[in-house]
Write a protein that holds these residues in place. Structure first.
Motif, mmCIF file in Angstrom:
data_model
loop_
_atom_site.group_PDB
_atom_site.id
_atom_site.type_symbol
_atom_site.label_atom_id
_atom_site.label_comp_id
_atom_site.label_asym_id
_atom_site.label_seq_id
_atom_site.Cartn_x
_atom_site.Cartn_y
_atom_site.Cartn_z
ATOM 1 N N GLY A 42 54.209 82.665 42.452
ATOM 2 C CA GLY A 42 53.832 83.941 41.858
ATOM 3 C C GLY A 42 52.434 83.938 41.275
ATOM 4 N N SER A 43 52.010 85.103 40.823
ATOM 5 C CA SER A 43 50.658 85.251 40.284
ATOM 6 C C SER A 43 50.457 84.427 39.017
ATOM 7 C CB SER A 43 50.364 86.726 40.004
ATOM 8 O OG SER A 43 51.332 87.272 39.112
ATOM 9 N N LEU A 44 51.507 84.290 38.197
ATOM 10 C CA LEU A 44 51.385 83.494 36.971
ATOM 11 C C LEU A 44 51.168 82.024 37.309
ATOM 12 C CD1 LEU A 44 51.426 83.510 33.913
ATOM 13 C CD2 LEU A 44 53.917 83.219 33.990
ATOM 14 N N ASN A 45 51.855 81.540 38.352
ATOM 15 C CA ASN A 45 51.665 80.149 38.785
ATOM 16 C C ASN A 45 50.245 79.930 39.276
ATOM 17 O OD1 ASN A 45 54.689 81.019 39.760
ATOM 18 N ND2 ASN A 45 54.654 79.021 38.776
ATOM 19 N N TRP A 46 49.762 80.855 40.108
ATOM 20 C CA TRP A 46 48.394 80.761 40.603
ATOM 21 C C TRP A 46 47.392 80.832 39.457
ATOM 22 C CZ3 TRP A 46 46.292 79.253 45.017
ATOM 23 C CH2 TRP A 46 47.070 79.248 46.169
ATOM 24 N N GLY A 47 47.646 81.734 38.522
ATOM 25 C CA GLY A 47 46.729 81.884 37.402
ATOM 26 C C GLY A 47 46.621 80.627 36.568
ATOM 27 N N LEU A 48 47.763 79.963 36.314
ATOM 28 C CA LEU A 48 47.748 78.735 35.522
ATOM 29 C C LEU A 48 47.044 77.611 36.269
ATOM 30 C CD1 LEU A 48 48.615 77.356 32.939
ATOM 31 C CD2 LEU A 48 50.842 76.873 33.977
ATOM 32 N N ILE A 50 44.696 77.924 38.601
ATOM 33 C CA ILE A 50 43.263 78.232 38.641
ATOM 34 C C ILE A 50 42.624 77.993 37.286
ATOM 35 C CG2 ILE A 50 41.601 80.114 38.917
ATOM 36 C CD1 ILE A 50 43.495 81.254 41.068
ATOM 37 N N LEU A 51 43.323 78.377 36.215
ATOM 38 C CA LEU A 51 42.795 78.143 34.869
ATOM 39 C C LEU A 51 42.604 76.658 34.607
ATOM 40 C CD1 LEU A 51 42.015 79.143 32.050
ATOM 41 C CD2 LEU A 51 44.449 79.037 31.436
ATOM 42 N N CYS A 52 43.585 75.846 35.016
ATOM 43 C CA CYS A 52 43.490 74.397 34.834
ATOM 44 C C CYS A 52 42.285 73.829 35.589
ATOM 45 C CB CYS A 52 44.782 73.735 35.293
ATOM 46 S SG CYS A 52 44.807 71.935 35.139
ATOM 47 N N TYR A 53 42.132 74.240 36.858
ATOM 48 C CA TYR A 53 41.022 73.720 37.657
ATOM 49 C C TYR A 53 39.682 74.254 37.158
ATOM 50 C CZ TYR A 53 38.066 72.371 41.519
ATOM 51 O OH TYR A 53 37.053 71.822 42.257
ATOM 52 N N ALA A 54 39.639 75.520 36.754
ATOM 53 C CA ALA A 54 38.391 76.103 36.255
ATOM 54 C C ALA A 54 37.939 75.414 34.968
ATOM 55 C CB ALA A 54 38.573 77.604 36.015
ATOM 56 N N THR A 55 38.895 75.082 34.103
ATOM 57 C CA THR A 55 38.551 74.370 32.871
ATOM 58 C C THR A 55 37.986 72.990 33.182
ATOM 59 O OG1 THR A 55 40.311 75.536 31.684
ATOM 60 C CG2 THR A 55 39.441 73.534 30.670
ATOM 61 N N THR A 56 38.622 72.301 34.124
ATOM 62 C CA THR A 56 38.113 70.997 34.552
ATOM 63 C C THR A 56 36.707 71.120 35.118
ATOM 64 O OG1 THR A 56 40.364 70.251 35.079
ATOM 65 C CG2 THR A 56 38.545 69.026 36.066
ATOM 66 N N SER A 57 36.478 72.136 35.937
ATOM 67 C CA SER A 57 35.169 72.349 36.547
ATOM 68 C C SER A 57 34.110 72.635 35.488
ATOM 69 C CB SER A 57 35.234 73.507 37.546
ATOM 70 O OG SER A 57 36.117 73.213 38.603
ATOM 71 N N ALA A 58 34.472 73.414 34.480
ATOM 72 C CA ALA A 58 33.523 73.735 33.409
ATOM 73 C C ALA A 58 33.112 72.472 32.652
ATOM 74 C CB ALA A 58 34.141 74.755 32.455
ATOM 75 N N ARG A 79 42.027 64.489 42.620
ATOM 76 C CA ARG A 79 43.119 64.372 41.651
ATOM 77 C C ARG A 79 43.202 65.619 40.787
ATOM 78 N NH1 ARG A 79 43.011 60.067 37.590
ATOM 79 N NH2 ARG A 79 45.189 60.671 37.371
ATOM 80 N N ALA A 80 42.040 66.159 40.396
ATOM 81 C CA ALA A 80 42.032 67.362 39.563
ATOM 82 C C ALA A 80 42.685 68.535 40.281
ATOM 83 C CB ALA A 80 40.597 67.712 39.174
ATOM 84 N N VAL A 81 42.493 68.618 41.585
ATOM 85 C CA VAL A 81 43.131 69.674 42.381
ATOM 86 C C VAL A 81 44.649 69.516 42.340
ATOM 87 C CG1 VAL A 81 43.426 70.583 44.714
ATOM 88 C CG2 VAL A 81 41.135 70.013 43.880
ATOM 89 N N LEU A 82 45.126 68.282 42.516
ATOM 90 C CA LEU A 82 46.567 68.024 42.491
ATOM 91 C C LEU A 82 47.155 68.273 41.101
ATOM 92 C CD1 LEU A 82 46.718 64.774 44.662
ATOM 93 C CD2 LEU A 82 47.149 67.124 45.376
ATOM 94 N N VAL A 83 46.428 67.878 40.072
ATOM 95 C CA VAL A 83 46.892 68.110 38.706
ATOM 96 C C VAL A 83 46.989 69.609 38.427
ATOM 97 C CG1 VAL A 83 46.280 67.858 36.263
ATOM 98 C CG2 VAL A 83 46.120 65.893 37.797
ATOM 99 N N ALA A 84 46.064 70.393 38.978
ATOM 100 C CA ALA A 84 46.126 71.851 38.825
ATOM 101 C C ALA A 84 47.384 72.413 39.476
ATOM 102 C CB ALA A 84 44.876 72.493 39.420
#
Length: 241
Positions: A42-48, A50-58, A79-84
């Motif tokens: 769902g969208s909430l799963n995708w949002g979480l 993406i938020l995790c990966y975006a924070t890592t990227s920042a 690994r960051a992608v998998l953790v997201a």
């Protein structure tokens, strides 16, 4: 004459290359999420996720102004992608429907934890940033697995101490200066980290009963508490030096 590598334009170009590699990681996240729809239904799963990966990227953009990440850091970025993905599956407890897939993704992330160090040694690309990047992903993965265990086994909020103790330690260092001093390298600390992840993964498998999961989690918490106690005591003794 000033070297071109010291100019603002050169610095901007290097950050652009870093951003490009991070963007490719985002593409990889999108592809994996599409291939594993049970984890991100769902969208909430995708949002979480993406938020995790975006924070890592920042964070990477902030602390790595040197352009291309290098092969070791690229493995860590994978690994960051998998953790997201692991993070995204926690929303609405989607992971409980696809528990084995969720655990396999976490195990692959754990396996890459050993590969990035090997790559760093083989390519002579070790850096303090890479070591910290790797360590913070370990801490985040442990926190996410702790949340999953709490949700799936209803063990209570105490299991979050396994994932939150490192962050509490960092927060304590903001108020107590000697707690933020550098620590020595420790095989004990690494072994406890590995056991934490292994214990959490074993506790989360559908084949593990509630009592065994509780004992595994408790053993991980006890060893972690012991490890932190040793480090705090050492820092306390070193505070005047």
């Amino acid at each position: 004459m000033q070297s071109t590598r010291d100019t603002p334009f050169s610095s901007l170009g290097k950050r652009g290359l870093t951003a490009l590699e991070l963007a490719l990681g985002g593409v990889a996240l999108s592809l994996l999420g599409g291939l594993l729809p049970a984890l991100l239904p769902g969208s909430l799963n995708w949002g979480l996720a993406i938020l995790c990966y975006a924070t890592t990227s920042a964070v990477v953009m902030t602390y790595w102004p040197y352009g291309p990440l290098g092969w070791a850091n690229r493995v860590t970025l994978a690994r960051a992608v998998l953790v997201a993905l692991v993070a995204g599956a926690l929303a609405n407890e989607a992971f409980s429907v696809a528990m084995w897939t969720w655990l396999i993704v976490a195990v692959v992330s754990l396996m890459l934890d050993g590969i990035d160090g090997w790559v760093a040694r083989r390519t002579c690309s070790y850096s303090p940033f890479g070591a910290r990047f790797d360590m913070e992903l370990d801490a985040l993965l442990i926190l996410l697995l702790s949340v999953g265990l709490m949700l799936s086994e209803s063990l209570g909020g105490w299991v979050l101490l396994m994932g939150g103790m490192r962050y509490l330690f960092i927060a304590a260092g903001w108020g107590v200066a000697w707690l933020s001093a550098p620590l020595f390298d420790s095989l004990r600390r690494k072994a406890v980290c590995v056991w934490q992840v292994v214990a959490l993964l074993l506790a989360l498998t559908p084949l593990t009963d509630h009592l065994t999961a509780s004992l595994l989690a408790l053993s991980a918490l006890i060893t972690l508490t012991y490890s932190f106690s040793v480090d705090v005591w050492w820092l306390y003794k070193q505070r005047r030096r």
